[in-house]
Design an enzyme around this catalytic site. Sequence first.
Site, PDB file in Angstrom:
ATOM      1  N   ARG A  99       0.878  -1.178   0.000  1.00 43.25           N
ATOM      2  CA  ARG A  99       0.000   0.000   0.000  1.00 43.25           C
ATOM      3  C   ARG A  99       0.904   1.212   0.000  1.00 43.25           C
ATOM      4  NH1 ARG A  99      -5.418   1.244   3.384  1.00 43.25           N
ATOM      5  NH2 ARG A  99      -6.111  -0.144   1.726  1.00 43.25           N
ATOM      6  N   HIS A 126      -7.487   0.821  -6.741  1.00 45.80           N
ATOM      7  CA  HIS A 126      -7.647  -0.077  -5.589  1.00 45.80           C
ATOM      8  C   HIS A 126      -8.281  -1.383  -6.109  1.00 45.80           C
ATOM      9  CE1 HIS A 126      -7.787  -1.380  -1.587  1.00 45.80           C
ATOM     10  NE2 HIS A 126      -8.589  -0.505  -1.032  1.00 45.80           N
ATOM     11  N   GLN A 129     -10.112  -3.976  -3.741  1.00 38.86           N
ATOM     12  CA  GLN A 129     -11.419  -3.516  -3.263  1.00 38.86           C
ATOM     13  C   GLN A 129     -12.501  -3.750  -4.316  1.00 38.86           C
ATOM     14  OE1 GLN A 129     -12.279  -1.957  -0.163  1.00 38.86           O
ATOM     15  NE2 GLN A 129     -14.297  -2.467  -0.963  1.00 38.86           N
ATOM     16  N   CYS A 261     -16.466   1.497   0.480  1.00 36.52           N
ATOM     17  CA  CYS A 261     -15.282   0.644   0.655  1.00 36.52           C
ATOM     18  C   CYS A 261     -14.783   0.649   2.100  1.00 36.52           C
ATOM     19  CB  CYS A 261     -14.176   1.088  -0.300  1.00 36.52           C
ATOM     20  SG  CYS A 261     -13.867   2.859  -0.239  1.00 36.52           S
ATOM     21  N   ARG A 289     -13.474  -8.926   0.859  1.00 39.16           N
ATOM     22  CA  ARG A 289     -12.045  -8.661   0.644  1.00 39.16           C
ATOM     23  C   ARG A 289     -11.249  -9.936   0.922  1.00 39.16           C
ATOM     24  NH1 ARG A 289     -10.126  -3.451   0.963  1.00 39.16           N
ATOM     25  NH2 ARG A 289      -8.217  -4.486   0.249  1.00 39.16           N
TER      26      ARG A 289
END
Length: 302
Positions: A99, A126, A129, A261, A289
């Site tokens: 990340r 992302h 996600q 999210c 996830r």
Amino acid sequence: MHFLSLGDFSHKELRDLLDHASELKARPTAGGDALRGKTLALVFLKHSTRTRVSFEAGMHQLGGNAIYLSEDTSQLGRGETIADTVKTLSRYVDGIAARVFGHEQIEEIAQHAGVPVINGLTDFNHPCQILADLMTIEEHLGSLRGCRLAFYGAADNNIVNSFLHACPLFGVQLTVCSPPGQALNPVALAAARKAGENNAWEPRLTHDPAEAAADADVLYTDVWFSMHETPSEEGLAAYRPYQVNEALMARAPASALFMHCMPVHRGEEATDGVADSAQSVIFDEAENRLHAQKAVLLSLMG
Ligand code: CP
């Protein structure tokens, strides 16, 4: 092989990941201990709850393990370069989930890594996600094709950009509802138009929240500002008409889902009444996830 952007994958490849994720959810032992003896390094330069824990739990469930490195607790915080860090980690581990801030940082990690790299969020996109979100929509609505998704918030946003990569492939109609003066990210938009060439797919950009809600199957929102930005009062005011609240949900079909999210800035982009309503599927997204990322881990490291 890396997992950096949904735009790098075909419909079939993403379809296979979604099907595998659903299988892993239905039968949690389906993955066995396929990653026994394997280690995933989590290199996180930003805060995380869901991404970190779902990767750590996923590795554990598949028989492997995960090691978390933050800037504070590694030599990254004392000036060691990303390249040297990644080359070193590649001597110890079988995969890296990262990340980072700029998308060029995840590309740099992939360039120097000798193992698969997974994008755990950049300023640009992302993908983990949105894979989980596609799974969630399909679970609740039965099909992605023809689904009308209205996103409320910043037009050039990492969630929107990953939807721009995925929606053309799955026939999802995307409406982005943002304050005037904003535009979609040109790189993500060009990729979407290319991916949707055969069905002439085109997103819709509007400034009218009620119009975007009128025929929406999903109302999706995200924080108005990314986690390292400090918004001004003027900046917050520009977004307030785009809050997903009870009045806006009432303009949508009664069957519409509310998605986010997470983390939710309650009282800003969404009210408690919407986030905690029967229409809200935010915790299904969070759960998915885990399942979606286990499918990704198995495809890259299995
Ligand atoms: N949605 C998401 O990425 O959550 P975290 O920031 O908690 O990882």
